[in-house]
Scaffold this active site. Structure first.
Site, PDB file in Angstrom:
ATOM      1  N   HIS A 166       0.898  -1.083   0.051  1.00 52.54           N
ATOM      2  CA  HIS A 166      -0.056   0.173  -0.076  1.00 52.54           C
ATOM      3  C   HIS A 166       0.835   1.231   0.117  1.00 52.54           C
ATOM      4  O   HIS A 166       0.424   2.362  -0.108  1.00 52.54           O
ATOM      5  CB  HIS A 166      -0.972   0.008   1.141  1.00 52.54           C
ATOM      6  CG  HIS A 166      -2.427   0.476   0.843  1.00 52.54           C
ATOM      7  ND1 HIS A 166      -2.734   1.433   0.090  1.00 52.54           N
ATOM      8  CD2 HIS A 166      -3.466   0.019   1.176  1.00 52.54           C
ATOM      9  CE1 HIS A 166      -3.892   1.820  -0.180  1.00 52.54           C
ATOM     10  NE2 HIS A 166      -4.612   0.711   0.538  1.00 52.54           N
ATOM     11  N   ASP A 219      -2.393   3.373  -4.201  1.00 51.89           N
ATOM     12  CA  ASP A 219      -3.524   3.347  -3.285  1.00 51.89           C
ATOM     13  C   ASP A 219      -4.559   1.974  -3.989  1.00 51.89           C
ATOM     14  O   ASP A 219      -4.133   1.496  -4.999  1.00 51.89           O
ATOM     15  CB  ASP A 219      -4.330   4.466  -3.204  1.00 51.89           C
ATOM     16  CG  ASP A 219      -3.440   5.610  -2.664  1.00 51.89           C
ATOM     17  OD1 ASP A 219      -2.961   5.159  -1.608  1.00 51.89           O
ATOM     18  OD2 ASP A 219      -3.323   6.500  -2.993  1.00 51.89           O
TER      19      ASP A 219
END
Length: 474
Positions: free
Chosen positions: A445, A449
């Site tokens: 992450h 995104d």
């Protein structure tokens, strides 16, 4: 006169610092040729046959099968004789081998091999190899100035015994590390028989003595402790005293370290989607049914999925990256080196298809097949198991539908593929039986995104459901 030369475990590359002896290929007393493989070792990445750069008679081996040795530790010693002169004169010391395997000498007097592994051997073209007659080898061993006891010929229990005679005068130890190791484990060096030249006590001798003491203590504890007793493990977990303990080393240990590091360092997330793979399977069947000179070899489903991944990474380069934690930077990589998970008898390995972004499905499939065969036989080199930028994991071969794969550190993403099976599916507004597969993407992450990860996965699913989408972008 002959020389007894010590051959040490060489640097096998890729940052490996140790290896486990799997199988000795020679015995003490055997005559070996230059570059002859003498031992098979297992590193954290591959199985490797190690060739000896010397030719002569094996006078000692260091380490039993199953023993882990650090790089630079002695492997064996070889008594090397000089070349036979044309007039039948005695061997000349000037024609013997250099005394250190890592000297890198390129002089004519060097008999070392030019075919080297990382960290040992000669740096220049190999000198002319000399053939030594067996009768001269026997005399060379008898005349060798260095006496080395064959370590493997003696039982381990004889290395350290309470009744062993005490050394008189200075203890034959030159290494401060050996002294400190013995002091830390309460080993009396005066009662230790050294296996080095002139009885020199080596680290291997102290290590064997430590193992002997530990094994004796363990055997005593087993006799004194009831079988049904429960003991506290070092981590505080209760375990039966007869529980089996399996060392985490070799490939299994490397996998454990990498997975633990991945879960510790990478904030991963997973998204997944079910896709109708009916059209993809039909296209593959049509490809493999083609005949004629341009038909080519069969194309696997994994090869098609790999080609889809390279196309998706071209659209979403954020996932073909790694994170430099020290510099706090995302490093986007220019090429795709595609790893694929392969389960072998030695454990899980991830061979890497180099420059997958430049290959078509047929080329990727051929490389996957080649690397899979090497993995099955344990012949993958360390270089073939490193350097991946993205991993494809087909766990459908185990008969499971889905999973949340752990990222192959230091990569940024992994695509998991479940089994393709017939399921009820709404197709063109009607219920039908279709070939359905679950795709799951685990991603770092930090590099992107959910929108980017979802876009990547959706593109892969679209190519699976409609292969024309992929053809349009080629």
């Amino acid at each position: 006169m002959a020389q007894v030369l010590e051959f040490k475990l060489p640097d096998l590359g890729e940052g490996l610092t140790e290896a486990e002896i799997v199988r000795w290929l020679v015995e003490v007393g055997d005559v070996v040729a230059i570059d002859q493989p003498v031992v098979e070792v297992e590193t954290a990445k591959a199985m490797v046959e190690v060739p000896c750069p010397y030719g002569g008679v094996v006078t000692a081996r260091f380490g039993e099968e199953g023993t882990e040795l650090p790089v630079g530790a002695p492997l064996l010693t070889v008594a090397v004789g000089a070349a036979e002169g044309s007039s039948g004169s005695a061997p000349s010391p000037s024609s013997s081998l250099p005394s250190s395997p890592s000297s890198g000498s390129g002089t004519e007097s060097s008999g070392g091999s030019g075919n080297v592994l990382v960290g040992y051997g000669t740096g220049a073209p190999a000198a002319r190899r000399r053939r030594i007659r067996p009768d001269r080898l026997d005399r060379a061993v008898a005349e060798a100035p260095v006496s080395v006891a064959p370590v493997v010929a003696a039982p381990v229990a004889e290395v350290l015994v309470a009744e062993a005679p005490v050394h008189e005068g200075p203890v034959p130890v030159v290494s401060p590390l050996v002294r400190r190791l013995a002091r830390q484990h309460d080993i009396d060096l005066r009662r230790l028989a050294g296996s080095g030249p002139d009885g020199l006590i080596l680290r291997a001798d102290v290590d064997r003595a430590i193992r002997t003491v530990e094994e004796t203590a363990a055997a005593t504890a087993r006799v004194q402790t009831p079988v049904a007793a429960v003991v506290a493990a070092p981590n505080g977990v209760a375990a039966a005293s007869d529980a089996e303990r399996i060392p985490l080393r070799g490939v299994r240990g490397a996998v454990a370290d990498k997975l633990s590091r991945s879960r510790t360092e990478i904030p991963d997330a997973t998204c997944w989607v079910d896709a109708d793979a009916t059209e993809l399977m039909a296209v593959r069947a049509a490809m493999n049914a083609a005949t004629g000179p341009s038909a080519g070899p069969k194309v696997s489903v994994l090869a098609l999925l790999a080609r889809i991944c390279t196309a998706a990474l071209a659209r979403f380069p954020e996932l073909n990256a790694t994170v430099d934690t020290a510099a706090r930077e995302i490093v986007r990589l220019p090429g795709v080196h595609l790893g694929f998970a392969a389960q072998t008898e030695r454990g899980l390995v991830v061979p890497v298809v180099r420059d997958a972004h430049t290959r078509n499905a047929e080329s990727i499939g051929a490389e996957i097949a080649r690397l899979t065969e090497l993995a099955r036989t344990g012949k993958l080199s360390p270089a073939q198991l490193t350097g991946g930028t993205f991993t494809l994991n087909n766990y459908g071969v185990f008969g499971v539908d889905g999973s949340t794969p752990i990222i192959n550190h230091p990569e940024a993403a992994m695509l998991g593929v479940g089994r393709i099976m017939a399921k009820p599916w709404v197709h063109r507004g009607e219920l039908a039986v279709r070939q359905v597969v679950q795709l799951s993407l685990t991603f770092d992450h930090r590099v992107c995104d959910g929108g980017t990860a979802g876009g990547f996965l959706r593109y892969v699913a679209d190519c699976v459901e409609q292969p024309a989408v992929l053809l349009r972008t080629l």
